[in-house]
Structures are given as structure tokens and as C-alpha cells.
Design an enzyme around this catalytic site. Structure first.
Site, short mmCIF file in Angstrom:
data_model
loop_
_atom_site.label_atom_id
_atom_site.label_comp_id
_atom_site.label_asym_id
_atom_site.label_seq_id
_atom_site.Cartn_x
_atom_site.Cartn_y
_atom_site.Cartn_z
N ASP A 31 -0.56 -6.35 0.44
CA ASP A 31 0.81 -6.51 0.93
C ASP A 31 0.93 -7.81 1.71
OD1 ASP A 31 3.54 -5.31 1.90
OD2 ASP A 31 2.49 -5.89 3.74
N ASP A 50 6.56 -7.68 -2.81
CA ASP A 50 5.59 -8.09 -1.78
C ASP A 50 4.32 -7.25 -1.77
OD1 ASP A 50 6.73 -5.76 -0.89
OD2 ASP A 50 7.11 -6.46 1.15
N GLU A 51 4.16 -6.38 -2.75
CA GLU A 51 2.99 -5.48 -2.74
C GLU A 51 2.48 -5.25 -4.16
OE1 GLU A 51 2.21 -0.91 -1.33
OE2 GLU A 51 3.45 -2.18 -0.03
#
Length: 432
Positions: free
Chosen positions: A19, A118-119
Site C-alpha cells: 500500500d 494505491d494497493e
């Protein structure tokens, strides 16, 4: 007696859940020549308005001012040194692509699963030995490379399966100095069972937590010691799945795209209006526009919905609370039927109040290989409506979203044309 699992027959993989800390704000910090962990940067939609919405805040902003995603501009302190910037979704997508290029240096494409912008999950079971003596060492290398090349800080959860990696990320890695944490089968009693709240467990929302509470289950440990037969009886398959998750068991393999949680059984969209809408016809126009967009998504997935939901939130100047209503219908993907149904819900429950946020959701999605005709409408009309939807979809796919739209969208209150120029609901950037 405490219930423990035998993991002798469970497959052990080397899975990373990675992340990027405060992704949007961090990217903006780097672009402005600032340190992402020390800067005071806020990414805000409609930052020139008092009701502007925070989409992302740098760690320093969260710590210093208590602001977070969802905060409003009117909540800001009068004196601050925050840099407020508009979202640039095109930039964030490009940076996400650069991050994935780094992942591909350590794992095959099929072993990488982008969970969100974002992950990501990266399964390095077959390749980690090429880059280090341990999975932890490889996680450090990836973390360091992303910092060296992009100046972005990442947290890494390591696990024997995707579930353990995700839980390690969310419940430990983000709060440690190294930003890396490893959860294994053997550590379940000291990790998963110590998760503070049920809703901190992957896959358990507030509604599921309340259902578990009625069974006398108030903690993750309680769930791990519950009667799995009773859980399955009361909650269905999800009940037994959650039980095994509390023991760290997850047999999904990223390369097979069986990553959990399962694909959504609903799709939805929401819109925060740029101003208060006080006229009924203005709100109804937005509902029509949003229905067009969401029904297109529905047809793209090859699904039909049998449950529609409408939620309305009023201006903060109003005393009324927001409301949400749903209605079960015969499975359909037709824009006309869905629009009429949602407008019916609005007209039946509307109050003479200023509206600021509108949300739509299509639930109980089903595969419908053929068109199911309603007994309450002329068959020929239904067939023509379905054919028209398909033609409109094809035209928009070929010529763009604004090739066809409601004439009423040209009115000042319409937002369809403007929002069609957005990416992910936010402004595209023209420069990198």
C-alpha cells in the site's frame, strides 16, 4: 478449550500486500518537490468552495490537524500552512502504472493483482529466491526501489496467503517503523485473534458485525471459537468463510484471480453536487443522468439488477437527515425501467429540502442470458427499449460518452457533460 487449526495440509505462499501511504497526497507532494511524509498537502475536490471535499491528506496533515478523507473545507482551522491542490486522476493512474512496472520486475503479471489504485497483491512464491534470501528481504528491496525511483513510501504486509498479507498490512505494517509486517499460520493466535474490533477484520462490515453480535460474537477471537455449523446456518456460506478467515485460512491464488473478497454483488455511484439543488426537476435530472451511466456499467458487466437503491443527503443547512430507500424489481438492465423506478422512489420519499448528495445502487445482480419480459408492459416496447440501449452503448463506445446525451443535460443544473470529462469522478490533469 480453545479451538486451534491444523495447518499441515495448507499451502504456504509468499504473498505481499503493498500500500502506498496517502497515495494521492504523496504523489502531489513529490510533484511539488516536497517530502511525502513531512509535507502538509491536501488533495481536495472543489477546493474553492467552503464545502470542498478532502480526497486525500498527507500523513502530516492527519496528525497535525486531524483531517482525513471525507473532511470538508469548513472544518479546516483558520490558520494553517496546508497546500491545497485539485485531484489529477490521470497523473495518479500513470504513477500507479510505474509502480506496477516495478512489481513486474519481481513477479509475473499473472501473480500481481491490483486491488485498488494505491494497493496491490504480489505473489512472489516462485521468484523471491532470485532476489534475496528471504521474503522479508525482497519486500524491503521493493519498498526501497519504489522510494528511490518514485519517492513514495509504501507499507508491506507479508503473509502465507492473500488474507494474512492483507491483515498484516492493515493491522500492523502501517503502524510500524519499518512499515513491514509478516503474519503466518503459526502467529494467528497472537495476530488475528488480537485484532481489536470485528469491523477491523477483512470482509466484516458494520451490518455483518451486528448480525454476529446477535449470536453473542463481539470479537475476532469469539468468532474463531464459534460453532461453524451455526454460523453457516445463520449467515450462509459467508458465515463459515469468516470462521476460517479468523484462523488465517484462505486458499485463493492470485494467479487464478480467486482473490478475496468475492466480486461485488452490487454496483453504485454517488455525486456531491456543486451547489444545493432546491427544485424537484433539477434533482430528477441528476438521477436520470446517473441512471444512464450506471445502467451502462451494468450492461458492460453482462448483469441485470433485481434491487435498486436511492440515497439522498440534504444540505448541511437543513435539519433533515439523509435517507436511503430500495425496491425489489424484476431483473433488468434497461435504462428506461431503472430510471422510472428510481424517480418513483424519489418522488415517494422526497422532502422539500435542499439536496446536496445523491447516490444510486443496483444490487442482487444476476446473469440473465436472455431478455426477461415484464407482464406489465408491451413486449414490443420492451424489446425496442433494450435494442435502443445497446445501440446507444455502441455509439458512445465508438464516439465517446458525450456523443449522445439527454437534451436536458444542457441545462445549467445538468452535470453529465462536465462529469464525462472526468476520470474516476475527478478532474483529469492536462500536464504531468
Amino acid at each position: 478449550m480453545t479451538i486451534f487449526m491444523d495447518y499441515a495440509n495448507e499451502t504456504r505462499r509468499a504473498v505481499l500486500c503493498i500500500d502506498v501511504k496517502s497515495f494521492f497526497a504523496s504523489v502531489e507532494s513529490v510533484k511539488h518537490g516536497l517530502h511525502p511524509l513531512q509535507s502538509e498537502v491536501v488533495v481536495m475536490s472543489r477546493g474553492n468552495q467552503n464545502g470542498g471535499l478532502v480526497l486525500a491528506a498527507s500523513p502530516k496533515v492527519k496528525e497535525k490537524y486531524g483531517l482525513k478523507t471525507g473532511s470538508r473545507k469548513y472544518e479546516f482551522p483558520r490558520k494553517h500552512q496546508m497546500l491545497i491542490v485539485p485531484p489529477r486522476m490521470g497523473l495518479y493512474v500513470r504513477v500507479n502504472g510505474l509502480i506496477n512496472q516495478i512489481f513486474q520486475q519481481y513477479a509475473a503479471k499473472e501473480d500481481i493483482h491490483t486491488y485498488s489504485i494505491d494497493e496491490s497483491f504480489v505473489d512472489i512464491t516462485a521468484s523471491y529466491h532470485l532476489f534475496g534470501t528471504s521474503v522479508y528481504e525482497v519486500a524491503q528491496k521493493i519498498q526501497r526501489q519504489i522510494w528511490d525511483e518514485l519517492r513514495l513510501a509504501v507499507a508491506v504486509g507479508i503473509g502465507d496467503n492473500p488474507l494474512l498479507a492483507k491483515l498484516a498490512l492493515d493491522n500492523e505494517a502501517k503502524d510500524t517503523v519499518s512499515h513491514i509486517a509478516y503474519w503466518s499460520y503459526e502467529s494467528v493466535s497472537e495476530t488475528i485473534w488480537k485484532i481489536p474490533k470485528l469491523t477491523d477484520m477483512w470482509g466484516i462490515g458494520s451490518r455483518t458485525a451486528k448480525r454476529l453480535n446477535t449470536l453473542g460474537i463481539y470479537s475476532v477471537y469469539d468468532l474463531s471459537q464459534a460453532d461453524v455449523t451455526l454460523l453457516k446456518k445463520r449467515l450462509g456460506v459467508i458465515g463459515s468463510q469468516l470462521y476460517y478467515h479468523t484462523h488465517g485460512i484462505d486458499r485463493s491464488v492470485i494467479a487464478q484471480k480467486h482473490i478475496i473478497p468475492p466480486s461485488s454483488k452490487s454496483i453504485g455511484t454517488s455525486q456531491v453536487l456543486e451547489r444545493d439543488y432546491t427544485k424537484r426537476e433539477e434533482v430528477e435530472l441528476i438521477i436520470r443522468e446517473m441512471t444512464i451511466v450506471l445502467s451502462e456499467r451494468l450492461r458492460q458487466t453482462g448483469k441485470q439488477t433485481s434491487c435498486v437503491s436511492l440515497s439522498i443527503s440534504y444540505s448541511r443547512t437543513e435539519q433533515s437527515k439523509s435517507w436511503s430507500k430500495q425496491l425489489t424489481i424484476s431483473p433488468t438492465d434497461q435504462t428506461r425501467i431503472l430510471s422510472e423506478t428510481l424517480l418513483h422512489l424519489f418522488r415517494e420519499h422526497r422532502e422539500n429540502r435542499a439536496v446536496r448528495t445523491i447516490g444510486l445502487s443496483f444490487g442482487k445482480l444476476v446473469n440473465q442470458p436472455y431478455q426477461q419480459l415484464s407482464l406489465f408492459d408491451e413486449p414490443e416496447r420492451q424489446v425496442k427499449a433494450s435494442q435502443l440501449d445497446k445501440v446507444v452503448d455502441q455509439v458512445k463506445s465508438h464516439y465517446g460518452k458525450t456523443a449522445l446525451f439527454l437534451a436536458s443535460s444542457l441545462q445549467e443544473s445538468g452535470t453529465y457533460i462536465k462529469r464525462s470529462q472526468l476520470l474516476g469522478g475527478h478532474q483529469r490533469d492536462s500536464t504531468s
